[in-house]
Scaffold this motif. Structure first.
Motif, PDB file in Angstrom:
ATOM      1  N   THR A   3       1.657 -37.813  -6.692  1.00  0.00           N
ATOM      2  CA  THR A   3       2.204 -37.203  -7.902  1.00  0.00           C
ATOM      3  C   THR A   3       1.804 -35.739  -7.909  1.00  0.00           C
ATOM      4  OG1 THR A   3       0.272 -37.833  -9.120  1.00  0.00           O
ATOM      5  CG2 THR A   3       2.197 -39.310  -9.256  1.00  0.00           C
ATOM      6  N   THR A   5       2.075 -31.975  -9.068  1.00  0.00           N
ATOM      7  CA  THR A   5       2.534 -31.230 -10.237  1.00  0.00           C
ATOM      8  C   THR A   5       3.343 -30.034  -9.761  1.00  0.00           C
ATOM      9  OG1 THR A   5       0.517 -29.937 -10.279  1.00  0.00           O
ATOM     10  CG2 THR A   5       0.563 -31.905 -11.644  1.00  0.00           C
ATOM     11  N   ARG A   7       4.626 -26.399  -9.261  1.00  0.00           N
ATOM     12  CA  ARG A   7       3.955 -25.097  -9.350  1.00  0.00           C
ATOM     13  C   ARG A   7       4.725 -24.195 -10.294  1.00  0.00           C
ATOM     14  NH1 ARG A   7       2.309 -22.896  -3.573  1.00  0.00           N
ATOM     15  NH2 ARG A   7       0.921 -21.644  -4.821  1.00  0.00           N
TER      16      ARG A   7
END
Length: 124
Positions: A3, A5, A7
């Protein structure tokens, strides 16, 4: 399964803040010489000459002049110092702690004109 995130995209940098601008010493010298000529209201043929060394944002300036004599040499040199420093601060954003002046030559304030050639008169 990972998972990651997403940028965040960095905010764009304004164009004025990107890169660097360097003005060559010879260009700074031309600005200084022109400012000296303006300060003296000198004709184009008798142009002052300037030598400049720039280190970071500090300019060391030496101006060579030809001045009229008799005249107030100190006042003319002070006017050159003021205007050269002002122009370099305005045009190139440089700090000018001092402007050294070399008076290379003095010339007559009024041009020399020889007496008109006439016939010799002999008295009898």
């Amino acid at each position: 399964m990972s998972t990651a995130t997403p940028r965040a995209t960095p905010a764009p940098v304004p164009a004025a803040d990107r890169g660097a601008t360097r003005i060559a010493d010879r260009v700074v010298a031309k600005i200084a010489a022109r400012a000296a000529r303006e300060a003296l209201d000198a004709p184009p043929g008798k142009s002052p000459h300037a030598v400049v060394t720039v280190h970071h944002d500090i300019a060391r300036v030496r101006v060579s002049l030809e001045l009229a004599y008799p005249s107030d040499l100190a006042a003319q040199c002070a006017a050159v110092r003021r205007l050269v420093a002002l122009r370099l601060e305005e045009c190139a954003q440089l700090t000018v702690p001092e402007v050294a002046i070399d008076i290379e030559r003095l010339h007559p304030a009024t041009p020399f004109r020889p007496a008109p050639a006439g016939r010799d008169r002999r008295l009898r």
